[in-house]
Design a protein around this motif. Structure first.
Motif, PDB file in Angstrom:
ATOM      1  N   SER A 556      42.629 -33.607  15.169  1.00  0.00           N
ATOM      2  CA  SER A 556      42.232 -32.886  13.963  1.00  0.00           C
ATOM      3  C   SER A 556      40.708 -32.752  13.922  1.00  0.00           C
ATOM      4  CB  SER A 556      42.748 -33.623  12.726  1.00  0.00           C
ATOM      5  OG  SER A 556      42.253 -32.996  11.551  1.00  0.00           O
ATOM      6  N   PHE A 557      40.180 -31.523  13.701  1.00  0.00           N
ATOM      7  CA  PHE A 557      38.735 -31.265  13.634  1.00  0.00           C
ATOM      8  C   PHE A 557      38.096 -32.011  12.470  1.00  0.00           C
ATOM      9  CE2 PHE A 557      35.106 -28.709  12.180  1.00  0.00           C
ATOM     10  CZ  PHE A 557      34.319 -28.749  13.330  1.00  0.00           C
ATOM     11  N   LYS A 558      38.807 -32.135  11.354  1.00  0.00           N
ATOM     12  CA  LYS A 558      38.277 -32.828  10.176  1.00  0.00           C
ATOM     13  C   LYS A 558      38.014 -34.299  10.472  1.00  0.00           C
ATOM     14  CE  LYS A 558      40.732 -29.845   6.913  1.00  0.00           C
ATOM     15  NZ  LYS A 558      41.738 -29.805   5.816  1.00  0.00           N
ATOM     16  N   VAL A 559      38.893 -34.912  11.219  1.00  0.00           N
ATOM     17  CA  VAL A 559      38.729 -36.331  11.526  1.00  0.00           C
ATOM     18  C   VAL A 559      37.505 -36.546  12.392  1.00  0.00           C
ATOM     19  CG1 VAL A 559      39.783 -38.306  12.697  1.00  0.00           C
ATOM     20  CG2 VAL A 559      41.183 -36.801  11.279  1.00  0.00           C
ATOM     21  N   TYR A 560      37.347 -35.696  13.397  1.00  0.00           N
ATOM     22  CA  TYR A 560      36.186 -35.861  14.289  1.00  0.00           C
ATOM     23  C   TYR A 560      34.878 -35.601  13.545  1.00  0.00           C
ATOM     24  CZ  TYR A 560      39.281 -36.273  18.299  1.00  0.00           C
ATOM     25  OH  TYR A 560      40.224 -36.721  19.185  1.00  0.00           O
ATOM     26  N   MET A 561      34.848 -34.593  12.653  1.00  0.00           N
ATOM     27  CA  MET A 561      33.648 -34.319  11.860  1.00  0.00           C
ATOM     28  C   MET A 561      33.339 -35.499  10.946  1.00  0.00           C
ATOM     29  SD  MET A 561      32.164 -31.548  12.596  1.00  0.00           S
ATOM     30  CE  MET A 561      31.105 -31.395  11.161  1.00  0.00           C
ATOM     31  N   LEU A 562      34.380 -36.093  10.336  1.00  0.00           N
ATOM     32  CA  LEU A 562      34.169 -37.259   9.458  1.00  0.00           C
ATOM     33  C   LEU A 562      33.607 -38.433  10.255  1.00  0.00           C
ATOM     34  CD1 LEU A 562      34.508 -38.537   6.661  1.00  0.00           C
ATOM     35  CD2 LEU A 562      36.849 -39.156   7.303  1.00  0.00           C
ATOM     36  N   MET A 563      34.174 -38.691  11.441  1.00  0.00           N
ATOM     37  CA  MET A 563      33.676 -39.791  12.279  1.00  0.00           C
ATOM     38  C   MET A 563      32.243 -39.527  12.721  1.00  0.00           C
ATOM     39  SD  MET A 563      37.002 -40.693  14.598  1.00  0.00           S
ATOM     40  CE  MET A 563      36.065 -41.918  15.498  1.00  0.00           C
ATOM     41  N   PHE A 564      31.917 -38.238  13.007  1.00  0.00           N
ATOM     42  CA  PHE A 564      30.544 -37.898  13.418  1.00  0.00           C
ATOM     43  C   PHE A 564      29.568 -38.148  12.284  1.00  0.00           C
ATOM     44  CE2 PHE A 564      27.135 -34.715  13.768  1.00  0.00           C
ATOM     45  CZ  PHE A 564      26.553 -35.136  14.954  1.00  0.00           C
ATOM     46  N   LEU A 565      29.928 -37.746  11.066  1.00  0.00           N
ATOM     47  CA  LEU A 565      29.055 -37.982   9.913  1.00  0.00           C
ATOM     48  C   LEU A 565      28.850 -39.473   9.657  1.00  0.00           C
ATOM     49  CD1 LEU A 565      30.355 -35.240   7.436  1.00  0.00           C
ATOM     50  CD2 LEU A 565      28.177 -35.278   8.650  1.00  0.00           C
ATOM     51  N   VAL A 566      29.938 -40.263   9.756  1.00  0.00           N
ATOM     52  CA  VAL A 566      29.822 -41.715   9.589  1.00  0.00           C
ATOM     53  C   VAL A 566      28.883 -42.303  10.626  1.00  0.00           C
ATOM     54  CG1 VAL A 566      31.091 -43.887   9.739  1.00  0.00           C
ATOM     55  CG2 VAL A 566      32.061 -41.975   8.478  1.00  0.00           C
ATOM     56  N   TRP A 567      28.971 -41.821  11.856  1.00  0.00           N
ATOM     57  CA  TRP A 567      28.102 -42.330  12.927  1.00  0.00           C
ATOM     58  C   TRP A 567      26.656 -41.974  12.659  1.00  0.00           C
ATOM     59  CZ3 TRP A 567      25.169 -39.674  16.655  1.00  0.00           C
ATOM     60  CH2 TRP A 567      24.637 -40.503  17.673  1.00  0.00           C
ATOM     61  N   VAL A 568      26.386 -40.722  12.217  1.00  0.00           N
ATOM     62  CA  VAL A 568      25.008 -40.271  11.935  1.00  0.00           C
ATOM     63  C   VAL A 568      24.416 -41.091  10.803  1.00  0.00           C
ATOM     64  CG1 VAL A 568      23.620 -38.343  11.062  1.00  0.00           C
ATOM     65  CG2 VAL A 568      25.354 -37.947  12.823  1.00  0.00           C
ATOM     66  N   VAL A 569      25.173 -41.285   9.726  1.00  0.00           N
ATOM     67  CA  VAL A 569      24.684 -42.061   8.571  1.00  0.00           C
ATOM     68  C   VAL A 569      24.387 -43.501   8.985  1.00  0.00           C
ATOM     69  CG1 VAL A 569      25.298 -42.983   6.310  1.00  0.00           C
ATOM     70  CG2 VAL A 569      25.823 -40.604   6.874  1.00  0.00           C
TER      71      VAL A 569
END
Length: 575
Positions: A556-569
């Protein structure tokens, strides 16, 4: 066909083994010779765990007697158990029982002795619950749990003997006598012997074990299970003689034989009366061990085994013919209808009472005279004399109810001595009940004891026995008058007849303490925290994690985007 072959082959093997063992034991006794065999299993920190066997005159003679009585019991079982559907299982259990006792007899090592000790506990439980009903189940559980106390004592003594560098207790008797720190081992050994030989407060299981088939009772109460504790203390007798446990063991054994003799006079179950007489004789053996005469206790152990096996076999024949009734009030006039069985039972009873020139006389009379000479207190002396009188008293009671009272089992009956298969082993054991005392006394004691007693003490055993026999017969001859009198003392009669409430107390602490604690432990542990941190908790944790992994695997694209944002933060916070 296989059952017949197994029955005959095991019987012949045990009978041959008994003859060979007794012959070799006599050779070893005359030549003062022994064989010690040792197999090393593992060596750990200079401590060797070994399997050992000791073949001396005592172990071989006891093994010969056990094999002889076992072969007679198997011979007897060929007719007694012939209608049983599980005769093969019965044979295997009895043979396993005899094998466990053989391991116990020949083991001078606490590690190897545990094999026979626990084997006896397991097979005795299987034999007590043989008939698979509620009464047998309760009796088996009481037997097993009472004997587990002795098993734990043996295990603790094994751990304490670790510092000795080995468990061959026959070589460490000097340490038991010299070192103060090892007295706790003697306490544990005496405790184990008391549980296996049913001394107070562990006496309740012995009459309860009468739920087993009668051939098993003849084997258990003569030479195997109940005598294992006595035999263990005979092996440790050198250490017991110099320990403080002598006085405790003497007092407990004296109270046990008094309690058993008193209870037998108020009991109406034929097998339980004989079981209580076994308990009384075990108290006699334990008391003479405490006084320091272990060879005399072994002598009484052998003579008692023969006439007690005969007594149980005669009781089995009578019960078999009386429509399986065990209440002695339903019997009577058996001397006319079963003359052979009645004669053999009277012979065993007279030997039990210590009638002159029968087997029991040579051992029991010597024990009484030695105790009269020894440093026995007035309480101990009173217990000895009273227990001897009570033994003859309940024997006279048995004679009245079985032999001379009115026959009351029913109108239609067929009672006779027609079973040759059961009569033959009884005849063989009757020879032992007559001759074994004199023969064994000549062999074991070639030099007689020097006994110096006054005329009163010399005739004390005879006077007490005659008085007890007359009292037991005449009190029951009164019949209904005696019954009405006993109703005035109903509470006392119930107290004395129930072994001083010992079966009730034994099951009370088990039900009120052990089982209630087990229920709480199961609720808090097995159904509580063990489930939370164990199987169910692990299952729920893995279920949650697997569902998360499943989401990742959906691409799911949403899951990967959420994980990417968590990693950036997270990276910005750390920087």
């Amino acid at each position: 066909m296989w059952a017949v072959m197994l029955h005959l082959s095991s019987m012949i093997f045990l009978f041959t083994l008994s003859i060979g063992s007794i012959f070799v034991s006599l050779v070893f006794l005359m030549s003062n010779f022994m064989i010690f065999v040792e197999w090393e299993i593992i060596n750990l920190n200079s401590v060797s765990i070994v399997m050992t066997l000791i073949l001396d005159w005592m172990s071989l003679m006891f093994l010969g007697f056990v094999s002889f009585i076992s072969s007679m019991v198997l011979f007897y079982s060929g007719d007694y158990m012939k209608m049983d559907k599980n005769f093969n299982r019965f044979m295997y259990l009895v043979l396993a029982f005899v094998l466990s006792m053989s391991f116990l007899i020949m083991s001078p090592n606490l590690i190897s002795i545990l094999l026979g000790w626990d084997g006896l506990g397991l097979t005795s439980y299987a034999l007590v619950i043989y008939y698979q009903n509620e009464k047998c189940s309760n009796a088996g559980m009481l037997t097993a749990l009472s004997n587990r106390i002795g098993d734990v004592a043996i295990l603790l003594s094994i751990s304490l003997m670790f510092s000795f560098g080995g468990w061959n207790f026959i070589f460490w008797m000097s340490l038991f006598t010299e070192n103060e720190s090892y007295k706790i081992i003697m306490f544990l050994i005496v405790l184990a012997g008391m549980t296996k030989s049913a001394q107070i407060p562990f006496s309740a299981w012995l009459p309860a074990a009468m739920a087993a088939p009668t051939p098993v009772s003849a084997l258990v109460h003569s030479s195997t299970l109940v005598t294992a504790g006595v035999y263990l203390l005979i092996r440790f007798s050198v250490a017991i003689e110099s320990s403080n446990m002598r006085l405790v063991l003497f007092l407990i054994s004296c109270v046990t034989m008094f309690m058993a003799g008193l209870g037998a006079n108020f009991e109406y179950d034929l097998k339980k009366i004989i079981a209580l007489s076994t308990l009384s004789q075990l108290g006699v053996m334990m008391s003479i061990i405490a006084l320091g005469f272990s060879e005399l206790a072994f002598f009484h152990l052998l003579t008692h085994a023969l006439f007690k096996a005969l007594l149980f076999m005669c009781a089995g024949v009578i019960i078999h013919n009386m429509k399986d009734y065990q209440d002695i009030r339903s019997m009577g006039s058996l001397a006319k209808q079963m003359p052979l069985s009645s004669m053999l039972m009277m012979l065993a009873n007279l030997s039990l009472c210590g009638t002159p020139f029968l087997a029991g006389f040579y051992s029991k009379d010597m024990i009484l005279e030695i105790s009269f000479m020894g440093p026995v207190s007035m309480v101990g002396l009173f217990m000895y004399v009273l227990s001897t009188g009570l033994t003859v008293c309940y024997t006279g009671r048995l004679v009245y109810y079985l032999m001379s009272s009115v026959f009351s089992v029913g109108s239609f009956h067929k009672i006779s001595d027609e079973s040759y298969i059961m009569n033959n082993p009884m005849m063989m054991l009757s020879l032992g009940a007559v001759m074994s005392g004199a023969v064994m006394s000549w062999l074991i004691f070639p030099f007689p004891y020097m006994i110096c007693l006054s005329a009163l003490f010399k005739f004390m055993a005879l006077i007490v026995s005659a008085s007890g026999g007359m009292l037991g017969y005449l009190m029951n001859l009164l019949g209904e008058v005696n019954l009405l009198k006993s109703l005035n003392f109903y509470k006392q009669v119930v107290f004395y007849g129930s072994m001083w409430f010992m079966p009730l107390l034994s099951s009370w602490w088990m039900s009120s303490m052990v089982l209630k604690f087990a229920k709480k432990y199961q609720k808090v542990g097995d159904y509580g925290w063990y489930e939370f941190y164990g199987g169910q908790g692990t299952f729920k944790w893995m279920l949650n994690k697997s569902s998360f992994v499943q989401i990742l695997q959906d691409n799911s694209f949403k899951v990967y985007m959420l994980m990417f944002l968590v990693w950036v933060v997270s990276f910005m916070i750390l920087v």
